[in-house]
Enzyme design. Structure first.
Site, mmCIF file in Angstrom:
data_model
loop_
_atom_site.group_PDB
_atom_site.id
_atom_site.type_symbol
_atom_site.label_atom_id
_atom_site.label_comp_id
_atom_site.label_asym_id
_atom_site.label_seq_id
_atom_site.Cartn_x
_atom_site.Cartn_y
_atom_site.Cartn_z
ATOM 1 N N ASP A 194 0.847 -1.349 0.129
ATOM 2 C CA ASP A 194 0.011 -0.016 -0.116
ATOM 3 C C ASP A 194 0.862 1.396 -0.116
ATOM 4 O O ASP A 194 0.451 2.218 0.569
ATOM 5 C CB ASP A 194 -1.066 0.103 1.123
ATOM 6 C CG ASP A 194 -1.940 -1.080 1.033
ATOM 7 O OD1 ASP A 194 -1.927 -1.961 0.230
ATOM 8 O OD2 ASP A 194 -2.625 -1.190 2.146
ATOM 9 N N LYS A 223 -7.111 -4.808 -3.007
ATOM 10 C CA LYS A 223 -7.865 -5.258 -1.764
ATOM 11 C C LYS A 223 -8.758 -4.425 -1.103
ATOM 12 O O LYS A 223 -8.419 -3.125 -1.407
ATOM 13 C CB LYS A 223 -6.954 -5.771 -0.668
ATOM 14 C CG LYS A 223 -5.960 -4.678 -0.107
ATOM 15 C CD LYS A 223 -4.929 -5.399 0.788
ATOM 16 C CE LYS A 223 -4.219 -4.265 1.388
ATOM 17 N NZ LYS A 223 -4.854 -3.310 2.235
ATOM 18 N N CYS A 245 -1.951 -2.715 7.355
ATOM 19 C CA CYS A 245 -1.760 -3.706 6.555
ATOM 20 C C CYS A 245 -0.792 -4.635 6.644
ATOM 21 O O CYS A 245 -0.621 -5.671 6.107
ATOM 22 C CB CYS A 245 -2.123 -3.046 5.223
ATOM 23 S SG CYS A 245 -3.855 -2.411 5.162
#
Ligand code: VGL
Ligand code: ZN
Length: 208
Positions: free
Chosen positions: A13, A111, A156
């Site tokens: 990310d 995601k 994450c």
């Protein structure tokens, strides 16, 4: 450290919304980019993850009446933090940071695409049962040691490394190439969890 053909770097990310000026800016988020670019050159195998939400996503505070960002709510699958609107599919904030070198990545795992489930982990959504397909991809390619870098260390990156370990992979976190949000002690909780699951933290120096 000698990096082998069965090792993979998982870059979590590294997107504009998690960097300075972004909707869910992680303090100093963009500072991971030069380090990640240098580390990635050492790996044969690189996978990227990309938080990629529909606008009406359940994790967005404005989608819940009289709720504020960073409050907790209870959803069908358990507690969920409410976040500012971030990483909306197709928006500039969802793009990878401009300086992130992405050419050598073989896969981008998107995601958090189901409007009613958040997904911190690159392996399972927050219901802990809906898979992203990443575990099967890694197994088919026989990549069994996973090195994690990126954002956010305590969300994450944390959940991805934990799920990797539970799925039977070796998981290693390069914390110097991560930055955390640190909500209610979440960075300290991440260290405790990594210890108990056998997830080591290595320094960047180990790669050079
Ligand atoms: C993340 C909160 C919400 C992350 C993603 O990438 O750590 N955190 N969505
Ligand atoms: Zn998100």
């Amino acid at each position: 450290m000698k990096i082998s053909k069965s090792d993979v770097l998982i870059v979590v990310d590294v997107q504009n919304d998690f960097c300075s000026g972004g909707a869910l800016a992680v303090p100093d988020g963009e500072k991971v980019v030069p380090a990640i670019n240098r580390i990635a050159e050492k790996f044969d195998n690189v996978v990227l993850t990309q938080d990629w939400h529909p606008r009406h996503h359940v994790s967005f505070a404005p989608n819940h009446e009289s709720r504020r960002p960073f409050e907790m709510i209870e959803l069908s699958y358990g507690p969920q933090v409410l976040w500012p609107v971030h990483c909306v599919q197709g928006s500039p904030g969802a793009e990878f940071h401009d300086a992130l070198q992405t050419d050598r990545a073989s896969l981008v795992v998107r995601k958090g695409m189901h409007h009613d489930i958040d997904s911190y982990s690159a392996f399972y959504e927050n219901d802990h049962t809906t898979p992203t397909g990443l575990a099967s991809y890694l197994r088919e390619r026989a990549w069994n040691t996973l090195f994690f870098v990126g954002l956010a260390f305590d969300f994450c990156v944390r959940y991805s490394a934990e799920d990797a370990r539970r799925a039977g992979f070796e998981a290693v976190v390069i914390e110097e190439a991560c930055r955390g949000i640190d909500l209610d002690g979440s960075v300290a909780a991440t260290h405790v969890s990594f210890k108990s699951l056998g997830i080591p933290i290595v320094g960047i120096g180990a790669f050079f």
